[in-house]
Design a protein around this motif. Sequence first.
Motif, PDB file in Angstrom:
ATOM      1  N   ARG A   1      78.629  15.050  66.627  1.00 33.57           N
ATOM      2  CA  ARG A   1      77.840  15.951  67.461  1.00 33.57           C
ATOM      3  C   ARG A   1      77.184  16.960  66.533  1.00 33.57           C
ATOM      4  O   ARG A   1      77.792  17.387  65.545  1.00 33.57           O
ATOM      5  CB  ARG A   1      78.723  16.678  68.474  1.00 33.57           C
ATOM      6  CG  ARG A   1      79.364  15.750  69.479  1.00 33.57           C
ATOM      7  CD  ARG A   1      80.199  16.514  70.463  1.00 33.57           C
ATOM      8  NE  ARG A   1      81.157  17.362  69.744  1.00 33.57           N
ATOM      9  CZ  ARG A   1      82.366  17.661  70.160  1.00 33.57           C
ATOM     10  NH1 ARG A   1      82.792  17.210  71.300  1.00 33.57           N
ATOM     11  NH2 ARG A   1      83.172  18.415  69.445  1.00 33.57           N
ATOM     12  N   SER A   2      75.955  17.341  66.840  1.00 40.47           N
ATOM     13  CA  SER A   2      75.260  18.302  65.993  1.00 40.47           C
ATOM     14  C   SER A   2      74.301  19.134  66.831  1.00 40.47           C
ATOM     15  O   SER A   2      73.981  18.784  67.965  1.00 40.47           O
ATOM     16  CB  SER A   2      74.513  17.582  64.869  1.00 40.47           C
ATOM     17  OG  SER A   2      73.534  16.714  65.405  1.00 40.47           O
ATOM     18  N   GLY A   3      73.868  20.223  66.259  1.00 38.90           N
ATOM     19  CA  GLY A   3      72.934  21.094  66.952  1.00 38.90           C
ATOM     20  C   GLY A   3      72.573  22.281  66.085  1.00 38.90           C
ATOM     21  O   GLY A   3      72.844  22.299  64.883  1.00 38.90           O
ATOM     22  N   ILE A   4      71.982  23.275  66.724  1.00 42.12           N
ATOM     23  CA  ILE A   4      71.605  24.516  66.063  1.00 42.12           C
ATOM     24  C   ILE A   4      72.353  25.652  66.761  1.00 42.12           C
ATOM     25  O   ILE A   4      72.304  25.768  67.995  1.00 42.12           O
ATOM     26  CB  ILE A   4      70.072  24.767  66.153  1.00 42.12           C
ATOM     27  CG1 ILE A   4      69.282  23.582  65.580  1.00 42.12           C
ATOM     28  CG2 ILE A   4      69.682  26.078  65.490  1.00 42.12           C
ATOM     29  CD1 ILE A   4      69.456  23.364  64.099  1.00 42.12           C
ATOM     30  N   ALA A   5      73.033  26.481  65.979  1.00 40.51           N
ATOM     31  CA  ALA A   5      73.789  27.593  66.539  1.00 40.51           C
ATOM     32  C   ALA A   5      72.828  28.617  67.146  1.00 40.51           C
ATOM     33  O   ALA A   5      71.856  29.018  66.501  1.00 40.51           O
ATOM     34  CB  ALA A   5      74.650  28.248  65.467  1.00 40.51           C
ATOM     35  N   LYS A   6      73.086  29.007  68.399  1.00 43.48           N
ATOM     36  CA  LYS A   6      72.219  29.979  69.082  1.00 43.48           C
ATOM     37  C   LYS A   6      72.231  31.334  68.388  1.00 43.48           C
ATOM     38  O   LYS A   6      71.204  31.978  68.243  1.00 43.48           O
ATOM     39  CB  LYS A   6      72.666  30.149  70.532  1.00 43.48           C
ATOM     40  CG  LYS A   6      72.433  28.934  71.392  1.00 43.48           C
ATOM     41  CD  LYS A   6      72.936  29.165  72.796  1.00 43.48           C
ATOM     42  CE  LYS A   6      72.807  27.883  73.609  1.00 43.48           C
ATOM     43  NZ  LYS A   6      73.356  28.035  74.954  1.00 43.48           N
ATOM     44  N   ARG A   7      73.413  31.754  67.959  1.00 42.75           N
ATOM     45  CA  ARG A   7      73.564  33.090  67.386  1.00 42.75           C
ATOM     46  C   ARG A   7      72.934  33.201  66.000  1.00 42.75           C
ATOM     47  O   ARG A   7      72.256  34.175  65.702  1.00 42.75           O
ATOM     48  CB  ARG A   7      75.047  33.457  67.322  1.00 42.75           C
ATOM     49  CG  ARG A   7      75.310  34.891  66.923  1.00 42.75           C
ATOM     50  CD  ARG A   7      76.761  35.293  67.121  1.00 42.75           C
ATOM     51  NE  ARG A   7      77.708  34.300  66.674  1.00 42.75           N
ATOM     52  CZ  ARG A   7      78.429  34.383  65.566  1.00 42.75           C
ATOM     53  NH1 ARG A   7      78.328  35.430  64.787  1.00 42.75           N
ATOM     54  NH2 ARG A   7      79.269  33.437  65.243  1.00 42.75           N
ATOM     55  N   THR A   8      73.164  32.189  65.147  1.00 39.61           N
ATOM     56  CA  THR A   8      72.711  32.281  63.752  1.00 39.61           C
ATOM     57  C   THR A   8      71.471  31.450  63.453  1.00 39.61           C
ATOM     58  O   THR A   8      70.799  31.688  62.459  1.00 39.61           O
ATOM     59  CB  THR A   8      73.823  31.815  62.791  1.00 39.61           C
ATOM     60  OG1 THR A   8      74.087  30.431  63.032  1.00 39.61           O
ATOM     61  CG2 THR A   8      75.090  32.642  62.971  1.00 39.61           C
ATOM     62  N   GLY A   9      71.202  30.438  64.285  1.00 41.08           N
ATOM     63  CA  GLY A   9      70.088  29.540  64.004  1.00 41.08           C
ATOM     64  C   GLY A   9      70.409  28.491  62.954  1.00 41.08           C
ATOM     65  O   GLY A   9      69.546  27.716  62.557  1.00 41.08           O
TER      66      GLY A   9
ATOM     67  N   TYR B   1      82.576  16.292  63.823  1.00 41.18           N
ATOM     68  CA  TYR B   1      82.983  14.898  63.955  1.00 41.18           C
ATOM     69  C   TYR B   1      84.279  14.871  64.755  1.00 41.18           C
ATOM     70  O   TYR B   1      85.246  15.532  64.391  1.00 41.18           O
ATOM     71  CB  TYR B   1      83.178  14.260  62.578  1.00 41.18           C
ATOM     72  CG  TYR B   1      81.877  14.083  61.848  1.00 41.18           C
ATOM     73  CD1 TYR B   1      81.216  12.866  61.874  1.00 41.18           C
ATOM     74  CD2 TYR B   1      81.294  15.136  61.157  1.00 41.18           C
ATOM     75  CE1 TYR B   1      80.008  12.698  61.216  1.00 41.18           C
ATOM     76  CE2 TYR B   1      80.084  14.979  60.502  1.00 41.18           C
ATOM     77  CZ  TYR B   1      79.446  13.753  60.536  1.00 41.18           C
ATOM     78  OH  TYR B   1      78.244  13.594  59.898  1.00 41.18           O
ATOM     79  N   ALA B   2      84.285  14.108  65.846  1.00 41.12           N
ATOM     80  CA  ALA B   2      85.460  14.012  66.712  1.00 41.12           C
ATOM     81  C   ALA B   2      85.924  12.568  66.774  1.00 41.12           C
ATOM     82  O   ALA B   2      85.113  11.654  66.917  1.00 41.12           O
ATOM     83  CB  ALA B   2      85.136  14.518  68.111  1.00 41.12           C
ATOM     84  N   ALA B   3      87.219  12.364  66.651  1.00 37.24           N
ATOM     85  CA  ALA B   3      87.799  11.026  66.742  1.00 37.24           C
ATOM     86  C   ALA B   3      88.240  10.781  68.179  1.00 37.24           C
ATOM     87  O   ALA B   3      88.975  11.580  68.752  1.00 37.24           O
ATOM     88  CB  ALA B   3      88.995  10.902  65.809  1.00 37.24           C
ATOM     89  N   GLN B   4      87.759   9.673  68.771  1.00 33.02           N
ATOM     90  CA  GLN B   4      88.302   9.213  70.043  1.00 33.02           C
ATOM     91  C   GLN B   4      89.549   8.432  69.680  1.00 33.02           C
ATOM     92  O   GLN B   4      89.485   7.509  68.859  1.00 33.02           O
ATOM     93  CB  GLN B   4      87.312   8.328  70.776  1.00 33.02           C
ATOM     94  CG  GLN B   4      86.139   9.071  71.343  1.00 33.02           C
ATOM     95  CD  GLN B   4      85.248   8.165  72.164  1.00 33.02           C
ATOM     96  OE1 GLN B   4      85.115   6.988  71.879  1.00 33.02           O
ATOM     97  NE2 GLN B   4      84.632   8.729  73.179  1.00 33.02           N
TER      98      GLN B   4
END
Length: 105
Positions: A14-22, A28-31
């Motif tokens: 999962r990835s994205g951009i942090a709202k607070r810092t930009g 990475y999550a293991a199922q």
Amino acid sequence: MNKQKLSVLQVIKRSGIAKRTGNPWEIYAAQCVLEQDVEGQKQILVGTINLPDHLKAIDAGEYLADFAFAQSMDGKLEPRITSLQPFGMPTAKPKAGAGVGGAAA
């Protein structure tokens, strides 16, 4: 630390951009399926757990996982994987008589 048998089914990024810092972020999550013994009874748990960066490229399979507790961003104590070893694989041991410096001539 606590060791448990952990079957990793797949790793999800999962990835994205942090709202607070930009700043960009990745998690990475293991199922997985966790097998544990509770008061003499086998217990099966299915879910996801975040992986530390050094384990994000693991393959699906069975592992012996070491866990330790860490504080989450919202202050909760959560289990974290600290290491994974392939389950059922023998550990390499030095041969008898092998020592530092090798054999004498």
